[in-house]
Each structure stands twice: as C-alpha cells, then as structure tokens.
Write an enzyme that holds these catalytic residues in place. Structure first.
Site, PDB file in Angstrom:
ATOM      1  N   HIS A 224       0.981  -1.285  -0.013  1.00  0.00           N
ATOM      2  CA  HIS A 224       0.082   0.058  -0.063  1.00  0.00           C
ATOM      3  C   HIS A 224       0.940   1.028  -0.108  1.00  0.00           C
ATOM      4  O   HIS A 224       0.445   2.426   0.001  1.00  0.00           O
ATOM      5  CB  HIS A 224      -1.149   0.004   1.139  1.00  0.00           C
ATOM      6  CG  HIS A 224      -2.140  -0.937   1.191  1.00  0.00           C
ATOM      7  ND1 HIS A 224      -3.076  -1.085  -0.034  1.00  0.00           N
ATOM      8  CD2 HIS A 224      -2.229  -1.900   2.269  1.00  0.00           C
ATOM      9  CE1 HIS A 224      -3.586  -2.083   0.486  1.00  0.00           C
ATOM     10  NE2 HIS A 224      -3.480  -2.306   1.620  1.00  0.00           N
ATOM     11  N   ASP A 348      -4.793 -12.448   3.851  1.00  0.00           N
ATOM     12  CA  ASP A 348      -5.650 -12.043   4.356  1.00  0.00           C
ATOM     13  C   ASP A 348      -7.197 -12.392   3.603  1.00  0.00           C
ATOM     14  O   ASP A 348      -8.350 -11.836   4.092  1.00  0.00           O
ATOM     15  CB  ASP A 348      -5.782 -10.670   5.022  1.00  0.00           C
ATOM     16  CG  ASP A 348      -5.182  -9.553   3.642  1.00  0.00           C
ATOM     17  OD1 ASP A 348      -4.695 -10.221   2.615  1.00  0.00           O
ATOM     18  OD2 ASP A 348      -4.903  -8.623   3.850  1.00  0.00           O
TER      19      ASP A 348
END
Length: 445
Positions: A224, A348
């Site tokens: 990110h 995730d």
C-alpha cells in the site's frame, strides 16, 4: 513535494472500522504531522548522519552499516551455502514496530516461524533443503529512493526522534499506519531481506538446475505504500523496491508481480503504472480498502496494458482463484515473458481473517504457491520470490504460509488438518465468472 498519502476511500470502511476499533482502545498515542519543508531542509543532514550509522544485532541478523550507494554489491553474505536449497527464506519480524491491539502486530512473523518449526520445515530438520539467510544488509537509501521520494525517506528517519519521545506516532492522512522509534530501521531491514532473496535466487540459478524459491517473512508490509508516503499499515514498498533492484543490478528487465492480498496493492500499482517492463497483476476483494484497483485501471502511457486488476466479489473462494489462475494469470504471464516473478503474498483473503470477506483456505494458498512456482519454472528459469503482505488471523496465516512451504518442496498439503469446510458457504459463481470474462475481454485473453 506533498508527503501525505491520499486519504483512504470511503469504500475502505470494513477495514478501517475494524482497525479503528483496535486503535481507539489505545490511550497513549499522538498524531504525527508531516512537515515537507522541514524534510527538504534536512535531507543533506540526514544523508551525512546516515553514512556513519550502524545498527546492532537483532534476532541473529547482522545488520551492517548503512550506505548511500546504489546497492550494486550483493546483499547476501559470502558464507551462505544455498546451492542445494529448494526453499530460501529470510526473517525480519520488526519486533520493535508494534502498537498494542493493532492487527498488524509484532506477533505475525514469529507465529509463522513457530509453525515452520512445529511442522519441521526449517534447516534444523531439513538440512540443506531449506536455507535461512540470517546475515543480510538493510536496504540502502538509494534502494528505497528507487521507488519513494527522498524527502519522505529522510523525513521518516527524522520522525524517529519524535517517536523516541512519544512512543507511538500515527501518520496523518494515511489511515491506521503507525510508527515507533524502530520503524525506520525495521523497514529498511524488511526491504533488505527481499533484496537479499532476489540476489540468492539469481545466484543459485547460475549454478543449479534445481532452482529454489524465495520467501521474505517480513514486516512492515509494503504494497500500500505509495511513492510519496506510507499507507495502510505499509511503510516502504518492499516488492516494488525489489523489482527495481532486479532490473538495475541483475539486468532482469521484465518483472511480473502477482499480488493476491485481499486488498488492492495500490502502492505497487502506482509505482509502475506507466512502466511497460513491470507487469502488475492484482486480485482483491471488490469494494475493499483502499477502494482502488478497478477493472479499467490498466496502466497509462507506455505502461498501458501492463497493469491488470481483477476485483473479486465478496465470498469468492477456492473455485474463483483456481479459475483466475488458469484463465487469467497463466496466459497473461505467458504473453509477458518475464525474467523474474515477484509475489505480494497476502494471507488475509482466508475465510478466517477478520479484515475482509473472501473464502480462501489453506488449500487455496497451497495451490497458489505450487502453481506460481511451476509458472516461474516454465517462464523464467524458476526465479521467484514471495513477500509477506497481509494476514491477521495468526493461525490461518501461519498454517497457510507453512503449507506454501510444503508446496514449494513438492510435498502433500496438510490443509485438511486445518480447514473446516463446514464454515464455507456457496461462492457467487455467476459474479465471479462475469468478472473474469470482463477482464479477459479487456486484456484480450
């Protein structure tokens, strides 16, 4: 240059809500405001100080003096014996980079290491078949600056003085990303581990037909982090930094990046959006943090067509990912003809993970590890390195990474011992097939 990361999209609600519930329990924290003018004025001073700075030992990893060189010298120590290895991994757990109750905690990497020990997937039990690199350099400033603005890098180091006084600082404008006094050092080490593994797999490929695969068990995660700053738990773009290093140092010009984290790797996406030589392919949950990664985001300018984003509907699971691999990832990689494959390995998307809503299982991750390894063997001499990204349920994270190791070794999966089919529900197959057909049409697959 503006250093604040872009504010998270309104679509990021499910991630930010969960994280903020953790963070608001913490009483002693302060926000840190980036001062770009201060950072510009301190660049020269920071570089001067950095030349003479050394860090101490941590978890048996010898951290050598930082330099401002270009990283042309190998990051792997001369005494590492890797020629017989089938899996090479490096550990950078960032134990000092931690916020109480935060999901991206210092327990993540140790839980993986413990699982590898318990399942006898370490050099202690496997001898030369599995190798751990324990002595590697942190990334240099120039390595980091191949992706990130120098004033961000120097400014983050300067912020460590504030963190030493206040304990925890939160970075304004970038979501739930925190920093401690150790964050700068730990982030350099995480990037250095990935670089060392690139060096390792390239070096062994020159000497052995049985090409090993690399896995960087590192944090903070990186996909990110945008060029001008941190975002979404991420500080430096580890996989992006390694991609530029592979090009610059090893002449591996065409780099194929696969990102199967449940959240879109917007930082990696942005770093290479106009670059035709680095192909970025992301699968992620539609509508999840940070709200980017739409189907029509395919690159720009010379890089048009070298970015492929495939948002999957909530509830997508093993069938969806197997279909995506066969119908999208394989043909696109074959067309691109990479020199090396790098993987942003986020765990995730697991059905047990608290921050998203996909239905991957341990078996899904075993399949991905095995298939990506074979894809690398078919297309680029086996050169491939995985980089840990997300994964916040410690059990599903550690079991899935351990089963990935078993896949790399060609051993049967143990997913049936960990996965509970009873908790799965029907995948939205019509929506999955529609998304796949749209991306295949858009990219002429």
């Amino acid at each position: 240059m503006e250093l604040l990361a872009s504010p998270p999209s309104a679509l990021a609600g499910n991630l930010l809500y969960s994280v903020r519930q953790h963070l608001f329990k913490c009483r002693n924290h302060r926000k840190f405001h980036w001062d770009s003018e201060l950072f510009r004025n301190t660049v020269s001073q920071m570089i001067s100080r950095r030349k003479n700075r050394c860090f101490a030992k941590k978890r048996d990893i010898l951290i050598t003096c930082l330099s401002t060189g270009t990283g042309e010298n190998s990051y792997i120590p001369a005494n590492e014996k890797l020629a017989d290895a089938r899996v090479i991994y490096a550990v950078a757990p960032a134990m000092g980079h931690n916020q109480e109750s935060h999901p991206e905690s210092h327990l993540r990497v140790p839980s993986i290491v413990d699982a590898l020990e318990q399942m006898e997937l370490t050099p202690k039990f496997r001898g030369s078949e599995i190798a751990e690199i324990r002595h590697f350099k942190p990334a240099s400033v120039d390595d980091i600056a191949s992706i990130h603005a120098r004033n961000y890098v120097s400014g983050l180091e300067k912020a460590m003085d504030q963190a030493s006084q206040e304990g925890i600082i939160f970075i304004e404008g970038s979501g739930p990303t925190y920093a401690t006094v150790n964050t700068f050092q730990d982030s350099l080490l995480a990037a250095g581990a990935g670089i060392a593994l690139v060096d390792s797999v390239v070096e062994v490929s020159r000497k052995s037909r049985d090409q090993p695969i690399g896995f960087a068990l590192i944090r903070p995660p990186g996909h990110h982090a945008i060029p001008k700053g941190p975002m979404g738990f991420c500080v430096f773009g580890n996989v992006a930094i390694a991609a530029r290093y592979a090009q610059r140092v090893h002449g591996l010009q065409r780099v194929f990046i696969i990102d199967f984290d449940v959240h879109h790797g917007n930082g990696t996406n942005d770093a290479f959006y106009e670059d035709p030589d680095i192909f970025f392919l992301s699968t992620h949950q539609d509508g999840s943090y940070p709200g980017t990664g739409k189907l029509d985001e395919i690159g720009r300018g010379d890089g048009e067509g070298s970015t492929l984003n495939l948002p999957l509907p909530g509830g997508s699971g093993d069938f969806a990912m197997r279909t995506v691999f066969d119908e999208v990832i394989v043909p696109r990689a074959q067309r691109f003809k990479p020199d090396i494959i790098l993987v942003s390995a986020g765990y995730d998307a697991h059905v047990l993970d608290p921050l998203a809503n996909l239905q991957f299982t341990t078996g899904t991750y075993y399949m991905l590890a095995s298939n990506i390894q074979q894809l690398a063997k078919d297309l680029c001499g086996g050169r491939c390195v995985f980089f840990l990204e997300g994964g916040y349920n410690l059990k599903s994270l550690s079991h899935s990474v351990a089963d990935s190791f078993r896949a790399f070794l060609g051993e049967p999966s143990l997913a049936s011992k960990f996965d509970n089919p009873a908790i799965l529900y029907e995948e939205p197959l019509t929506k999955v097939k529609q998304a796949i057909q749209k991306v295949k049409h858009l990219h002429a697959l």
